[in-house]
Write an enzyme that holds these catalytic residues in place. Structure first.
Site, PDB file in Angstrom:
ATOM      1  N   GLY A   7     -57.808  26.622   9.600  1.00 45.84           N
ATOM      2  CA  GLY A   7     -58.371  26.540   8.254  1.00 45.84           C
ATOM      3  C   GLY A   7     -58.470  25.147   7.660  1.00 45.84           C
ATOM      4  O   GLY A   7     -58.470  24.994   6.439  1.00 45.84           O
ATOM      5  N   ILE A  29     -68.741  36.764  16.824  1.00 49.53           N
ATOM      6  CA  ILE A  29     -70.202  36.731  16.769  1.00 49.53           C
ATOM      7  C   ILE A  29     -70.659  37.768  15.740  1.00 49.53           C
ATOM      8  O   ILE A  29     -70.142  38.880  15.696  1.00 49.53           O
ATOM      9  CB  ILE A  29     -70.797  37.086  18.157  1.00 49.53           C
ATOM     10  N   ASN A  45     -72.908  27.605   8.864  1.00 47.43           N
ATOM     11  CA  ASN A  45     -71.886  27.451   9.906  1.00 47.43           C
ATOM     12  C   ASN A  45     -71.663  25.971  10.163  1.00 47.43           C
ATOM     13  O   ASN A  45     -72.586  25.168  10.034  1.00 47.43           O
ATOM     14  CB  ASN A  45     -72.386  28.129  11.190  1.00 47.43           C
ATOM     15  N   HIS A  61     -70.670  23.418  13.168  1.00 48.05           N
ATOM     16  CA  HIS A  61     -70.571  23.369  14.633  1.00 48.05           C
ATOM     17  C   HIS A  61     -70.138  21.959  15.049  1.00 48.05           C
ATOM     18  O   HIS A  61     -70.702  20.975  14.558  1.00 48.05           O
ATOM     19  CB  HIS A  61     -71.927  23.728  15.265  1.00 48.05           C
ATOM     20  N   GLU A  90     -80.691  34.511  13.777  1.00 49.94           N
ATOM     21  CA  GLU A  90     -80.392  35.360  14.947  1.00 49.94           C
ATOM     22  C   GLU A  90     -80.171  34.543  16.227  1.00 49.94           C
ATOM     23  O   GLU A  90     -79.648  35.065  17.206  1.00 49.94           O
ATOM     24  CB  GLU A  90     -81.492  36.422  15.125  1.00 49.94           C
ATOM     25  N   ASP A 126     -76.450  29.115  16.850  1.00 46.99           N
ATOM     26  CA  ASP A 126     -76.550  27.686  16.486  1.00 46.99           C
ATOM     27  C   ASP A 126     -78.005  27.223  16.351  1.00 46.99           C
ATOM     28  O   ASP A 126     -78.295  26.024  16.481  1.00 46.99           O
ATOM     29  CB  ASP A 126     -75.799  26.787  17.493  1.00 46.99           C
ATOM     30  N   ALA A 146     -65.974  14.099  10.689  1.00 48.28           N
ATOM     31  CA  ALA A 146     -67.297  14.693  10.454  1.00 48.28           C
ATOM     32  C   ALA A 146     -67.202  16.057   9.764  1.00 48.28           C
ATOM     33  O   ALA A 146     -67.663  16.216   8.632  1.00 48.28           O
ATOM     34  CB  ALA A 146     -68.069  14.799  11.757  1.00 48.28           C
ATOM     35  N   GLU A 147     -66.588  17.043  10.428  1.00 46.55           N
ATOM     36  CA  GLU A 147     -66.621  18.414   9.878  1.00 46.55           C
ATOM     37  C   GLU A 147     -66.118  18.478   8.442  1.00 46.55           C
ATOM     38  O   GLU A 147     -66.788  19.016   7.553  1.00 46.55           O
ATOM     39  CB  GLU A 147     -65.780  19.348  10.749  1.00 46.55           C
TER      40      GLU A 147
HETATM   41  C1  GRF Z   1     -63.589  23.571  14.102  1.00 47.41           C
HETATM   42  O1  GRF Z   1     -63.665  22.646  15.149  1.00 47.41           O
HETATM   43  C2  GRF Z   1     -64.906  24.278  13.986  1.00 47.41           C
HETATM   44  O2  GRF Z   1     -66.010  23.471  14.172  1.00 47.41           O
HETATM   45  C3  GRF Z   1     -64.768  25.258  15.122  1.00 47.41           C
HETATM   46  O3  GRF Z   1     -63.428  25.710  15.036  1.00 47.41           O
HETATM   47  C4  GRF Z   1     -62.638  24.697  14.425  1.00 47.41           C
HETATM   48  C5  GRF Z   1     -62.039  25.316  13.192  1.00 47.41           C
HETATM   49  O4  GRF Z   1     -61.010  24.634  12.678  1.00 47.41           O
HETATM   50  N1  GRF Z   1     -65.786  26.246  15.122  1.00 47.41           N
HETATM   51  P1  GRF Z   1     -60.316  25.089  11.333  1.00 47.41           P
HETATM   52  O5  GRF Z   1     -59.891  26.544  11.454  1.00 47.41           O
HETATM   53  O6  GRF Z   1     -61.264  24.872  10.180  1.00 47.41           O
HETATM   54  O7  GRF Z   1     -59.105  24.178  11.221  1.00 47.41           O
END
Ligand code: GRF
Length: 206
Positions: free
Chosen positions: A15, A96, A111, A113, A151, A154, A183-184
């Site tokens: 999380g 999924i 999402n 990725h 659908e 990614d 990044a994320e």
């Molecule tokens: C992240 O790398 C995300 O891109 C991938 O799973 C990981 C999730 O991490 N799909 P978290 O649960 O948000 O720490």
């Protein structure tokens, strides 16, 4: 002031992306939306603790407790309607979702990725596998992408991307951590705010 967008965050693990959204809500980066609920596919996900610590209602919906994908998704849909959810954010959600489900929420599911789509994405590319593939291919730059979900796995419209350099001694684990931190966790709140602001704009024009 127009009502904030009601957001559901779907999680399965640590999380950290959920935490980035909670922090963004606290510091005003995420101002057009409000996290109304966190749904986890895993009862042991630490993400659930993060939500509870921040007073966000949580639900666990485990796929194995349902006879079919339809039953699993119906349960999720029921929860979403009871919280009047406008936007779903998949933040490390390891299940999924079928086309039946995604088609019910056009441009309402995003999402994150952990690569620069269209590299290292689609079926089979999740978690550490994405970073293993990037290192194996020898790319010098990777990153993260926030995109709408449709659908095609990614395959939906790209909202935000950020690049991250690969370093000489990277392992998949080291790279995963750097992509998450650099990044994320940076682009997910920005992308969610952008989508929420657009949803509000759409409401004004109705
Ligand atoms: C992240 O790398 C995300 O891109 C991938 O799973 C990981 C999730 O991490 N799909 P978290 O649960 O948000 O720490």
């Amino acid at each position: 002031m127009l009502k904030k967008v009601s957001i559901a965050v779907f999680v399965s693990g640590g999380g950290t992306n959920l935490q980035a959204l909670i922090d963004a809500q606290k510091n005003g980066i995420l101002k057009s939306g409000n996290i109304s609920i966190v749904i986890s596919s895993n009862p042991a996900a630490y993400a659930l603790k993060r939500a509870e610590q921040n007073g966000i209602p949580t639900y666990t919906v485990e796929k194995k407790q349902f006879q079919s994908q339809i039953d699993f998704e119906n349960e999720i849909s029921k929860i979403l309607s009871s919280f009047y959810v406008d936007l779903i954010v998949l933040a490390g959600f390891m299940c999924i979702l079928s086309e039946d489900f995604t088609s019910k929420y056009p441009k309402q599911i995003v999402n994150i990725h952990p690569s620069l789509i269209p590299s290292f994405c689609g079926k089979g590319y999740y978690g550490l596998r994405v970073h293993e593939a990037a290192l194996k291919r020898g790319v010098k730059i990777t990153g993260a992408t926030v995109h709408f979900v449709n659908e095609i796995p990614d395959g939906g419209e790209i909202i935000y991307q950020k690049a991250v350099k690969i370093k000489k001694n990277d392992t998949p684990e080291i790279l995963q951590k750097r992509v998450m931190e650099q990044a994320e966790q940076k682009i997910l709140p920005l992308a969610v705010e952008k989508v929420c602001a657009n949803i509000i704009k759409g409401r004004k024009n109705k």
